[in-house]
Design a protein around this motif. Structure first.
Motif, PDB file in Angstrom:
ATOM      1  N   ASN A 103       0.610  -1.234   0.220  1.00  0.00           N
ATOM      2  CA  ASN A 103       0.208  -0.048   0.234  1.00  0.00           C
ATOM      3  C   ASN A 103       1.326   1.516  -0.230  1.00  0.00           C
ATOM      4  N   ASN A 104       0.669   2.267  -0.993  1.00  0.00           N
ATOM      5  CA  ASN A 104       0.963   3.415  -1.192  1.00  0.00           C
ATOM      6  C   ASN A 104       2.344   3.173  -1.651  1.00  0.00           C
ATOM      7  N   PHE A 105       2.979   2.513  -2.918  1.00  0.00           N
ATOM      8  CA  PHE A 105       3.751   2.464  -3.075  1.00  0.00           C
ATOM      9  C   PHE A 105       3.840   3.700  -4.026  1.00  0.00           C
ATOM     10  N   GLU A 106       5.184   3.809  -4.557  1.00  0.00           N
ATOM     11  CA  GLU A 106       5.243   5.012  -5.803  1.00  0.00           C
ATOM     12  C   GLU A 106       5.119   4.417  -7.776  1.00  0.00           C
ATOM     13  N   PRO A 107       3.999   4.854  -7.797  1.00  0.00           N
ATOM     14  CA  PRO A 107       3.737   4.758  -8.736  1.00  0.00           C
ATOM     15  C   PRO A 107       5.145   4.375  -9.959  1.00  0.00           C
ATOM     16  N   LEU A 108       5.851   5.564 -10.317  1.00  0.00           N
ATOM     17  CA  LEU A 108       6.547   5.228 -11.485  1.00  0.00           C
ATOM     18  C   LEU A 108       7.690   4.384 -10.846  1.00  0.00           C
ATOM     19  N   GLN A 114       6.018   6.467  -0.005  1.00  0.00           N
ATOM     20  CA  GLN A 114       5.918   6.824   0.912  1.00  0.00           C
ATOM     21  C   GLN A 114       5.319   5.423   1.985  1.00  0.00           C
ATOM     22  N   GLY A 115       4.828   4.224   1.151  1.00  0.00           N
ATOM     23  CA  GLY A 115       4.568   3.177   2.138  1.00  0.00           C
ATOM     24  C   GLY A 115       5.757   2.331   2.985  1.00  0.00           C
ATOM     25  N   THR A 116       6.733   2.615   2.100  1.00  0.00           N
ATOM     26  CA  THR A 116       7.560   2.404   2.765  1.00  0.00           C
ATOM     27  C   THR A 116       8.457   2.895   4.454  1.00  0.00           C
ATOM     28  N   ARG A 117       7.831   3.666   4.896  1.00  0.00           N
ATOM     29  CA  ARG A 117       7.476   4.196   5.946  1.00  0.00           C
ATOM     30  C   ARG A 117       6.553   3.414   7.018  1.00  0.00           C
ATOM     31  N   ASP A 118       5.674   3.145   6.223  1.00  0.00           N
ATOM     32  CA  ASP A 118       4.198   2.217   6.758  1.00  0.00           C
ATOM     33  C   ASP A 118       4.971   1.286   7.118  1.00  0.00           C
ATOM     34  N   LEU A 119       5.385   0.313   6.414  1.00  0.00           N
ATOM     35  CA  LEU A 119       5.651  -1.158   6.205  1.00  0.00           C
ATOM     36  C   LEU A 119       6.711  -0.991   7.846  1.00  0.00           C
ATOM     37  N   LEU A 120       8.141  -0.228   7.651  1.00  0.00           N
ATOM     38  CA  LEU A 120       8.645  -0.239   9.179  1.00  0.00           C
ATOM     39  C   LEU A 120       8.701   0.981   9.791  1.00  0.00           C
ATOM     40  N   GLY A 121       7.222   1.074  10.016  1.00  0.00           N
ATOM     41  CA  GLY A 121       6.033   1.729  11.004  1.00  0.00           C
ATOM     42  C   GLY A 121       5.138   0.969  11.999  1.00  0.00           C
ATOM     43  N   SER A 169       5.146  -7.041  12.848  1.00  0.00           N
ATOM     44  CA  SER A 169       4.663  -7.814  11.835  1.00  0.00           C
ATOM     45  C   SER A 169       6.364  -6.926  11.154  1.00  0.00           C
ATOM     46  N   VAL A 170       7.602  -6.421  10.955  1.00  0.00           N
ATOM     47  CA  VAL A 170       7.981  -5.601  10.260  1.00  0.00           C
ATOM     48  C   VAL A 170       9.468  -7.001  10.263  1.00  0.00           C
ATOM     49  N   GLU A 171       9.869  -7.763  12.119  1.00  0.00           N
ATOM     50  CA  GLU A 171      10.352  -8.887  11.593  1.00  0.00           C
ATOM     51  C   GLU A 171       9.888 -10.150  10.458  1.00  0.00           C
ATOM     52  N   GLU A 172       8.460  -9.959  10.487  1.00  0.00           N
ATOM     53  CA  GLU A 172       8.204 -11.013   9.718  1.00  0.00           C
ATOM     54  C   GLU A 172       8.644 -10.468   7.915  1.00  0.00           C
ATOM     55  N   LEU A 173       8.404  -9.089   7.664  1.00  0.00           N
ATOM     56  CA  LEU A 173       8.647  -9.102   6.681  1.00  0.00           C
ATOM     57  C   LEU A 173       9.801  -8.633   6.440  1.00  0.00           C
ATOM     58  N   VAL A 174      11.284  -8.671   7.390  1.00  0.00           N
ATOM     59  CA  VAL A 174      12.768  -8.723   6.873  1.00  0.00           C
ATOM     60  C   VAL A 174      12.776 -10.247   6.864  1.00  0.00           C
ATOM     61  N   MET A 188      18.724  -9.627  -5.956  1.00  0.00           N
ATOM     62  CA  MET A 188      18.081  -8.496  -5.712  1.00  0.00           C
ATOM     63  C   MET A 188      17.809  -6.738  -5.555  1.00  0.00           C
ATOM     64  N   THR A 189      16.439  -5.875  -6.620  1.00  0.00           N
ATOM     65  CA  THR A 189      17.340  -4.552  -6.055  1.00  0.00           C
ATOM     66  C   THR A 189      16.552  -3.532  -6.018  1.00  0.00           C
ATOM     67  N   SER A 190      16.250  -2.895  -6.026  1.00  0.00           N
ATOM     68  CA  SER A 190      15.260  -1.781  -5.288  1.00  0.00           C
ATOM     69  C   SER A 190      15.443  -0.180  -5.980  1.00  0.00           C
ATOM     70  N   VAL A 191      14.308   0.070  -5.674  1.00  0.00           N
ATOM     71  CA  VAL A 191      14.421   1.571  -6.745  1.00  0.00           C
ATOM     72  C   VAL A 191      13.695   2.113  -5.463  1.00  0.00           C
ATOM     73  N   CYS A 192      14.328   3.839  -5.153  1.00  0.00           N
ATOM     74  CA  CYS A 192      13.830   5.011  -4.735  1.00  0.00           C
ATOM     75  C   CYS A 192      14.475   4.319  -2.647  1.00  0.00           C
ATOM     76  N   THR A 193      13.535   4.773  -1.952  1.00  0.00           N
ATOM     77  CA  THR A 193      14.214   4.192  -0.724  1.00  0.00           C
ATOM     78  C   THR A 193      13.471   2.382  -0.571  1.00  0.00           C
ATOM     79  N   GLY A 194      12.793   2.272  -1.581  1.00  0.00           N
ATOM     80  CA  GLY A 194      12.669   0.285  -1.066  1.00  0.00           C
ATOM     81  C   GLY A 194      13.678  -0.280  -0.501  1.00  0.00           C
ATOM     82  N   ALA A 195      15.320   0.453  -0.728  1.00  0.00           N
ATOM     83  CA  ALA A 195      16.233   0.328   0.109  1.00  0.00           C
ATOM     84  C   ALA A 195      16.690   0.281   1.085  1.00  0.00           C
ATOM     85  N   VAL A 196      16.063   0.194   2.125  1.00  0.00           N
ATOM     86  CA  VAL A 196      15.760   0.839   3.170  1.00  0.00           C
ATOM     87  C   VAL A 196      14.684  -0.312   4.409  1.00  0.00           C
TER      88      VAL A 196
END
Length: 243
Positions: free
Chosen positions: A19-24, A103-110, A115-120, A133-141
């Motif tokens: 939710n709230n990933f950046e479209p581009l 913006q959704g990356t902040r929600d994921l880690l917040g 939930s955070v531990e399950e994701l990582v 493994m690749t990332s765009v923008c703040t996906g690197a976080v």
């Protein structure tokens, strides 16, 4: 037309959506792979193609027969229909995983700690299964929080650099490049830099000629040098919030 058996195998590109990933971050990256074609074939030809793109939702399988992932909304509204639940993706054949920003990356880690531990934990498990493994923008976080970028050079959105780097103190952050290739880990700066990185990855995985033909077909002004600065016309500052 060449026989299908004469081509390399199709590589599967997995894109993680939440939710709230950046479209581009997502669609610019995806387009580079989706428009790519093997040499000697055209855009209108049937498969095989160099790449297949699949979407992986952050939602987990509820265990109900016939369950399918719900559409996922980007930050500005457009939705994507995921192909796989997050946990089910672990059983799929995927060559490359990309995590977008927004913006959704902040929600994921917040989220709550569990939930955070399950994701990582999922990110680490996917890291053991994919070739890239690749990332765009703040996906690197997300990659940094999972620890997979420790000791590796990496890039992220320049405007969010302070926040992202604070959550990955062992990462060798690059605050200049539009993307960084560290072998198994390839990361980009913000939004459109991810499209440039994707074109680079097409070249790395399918050959420069395939990537150049894809950029031409997309009428995309591909910035091929990650060290080349991007310049904008001189302009007045625009307020970013109301007083």
């Amino acid at each position: 037309m060449q026989d299908a058996s004469s081509f390399p195998r199709t590589l599967r590109i997995g894109v993680f959506v939440f939710n709230n990933f950046e479209p581009l971050d997502v669609w610019g990256f995806v387009q580079a792979f989706a428009i790519a074609r093997f040499i000697g074939t055209s855009y209108a030809d049937p498969p095989p193609y160099p790449f297949e793109v699949v979407f992986i939702t952050n939602e987990t399988n509820p265990g109900v027969p016939g369950a399918v992932p719900q559409p996922v909304k980007s930050y500005n509204g457009p939705r994507v229909a995921p192909d796989f639940f997050r946990d089910d993706a672990l059983g799929e054949s995927i060559d490359l995983l990309m995590i977008p920003g927004g913006q959704g990356t902040r929600d994921l880690l917040g989220s709550d700690a569990a939930s955070v531990e399950e994701l990582v934990a999922w990110v680490r498990a996917m890291d053991a299964r994919v070739s890239l493994m690749t990332s765009v923008c703040t996906g690197a976080v997300i990659l940094a929080r999972a620890g997979v970028l420790d000791g590796q050079p990496a890039a992220t959105n320049h405007q969010a650099f302070a926040w992202v780097s604070s959550l990955g103190p062992r990462v060798l952050w690059d605050n200049v490049s539009r993307w960084v290739d560290a072998g198994r880990y390839v990361t980009s700066a913000g939004t459109s830099a991810g499209t440039d990185m994707a074109m680079y990855l097409v070249a790395r995985l399918a050959g420069r000629a395939v990537a150049e033909a894809a950029a031409l077909a997309a009428e995309y002004d591909w910035h091929r040098d990650p060290q080349q600065p991007i310049f904008y016309p001189q302009q007045a500052n625009v307020p970013t919030s109301r007083s």
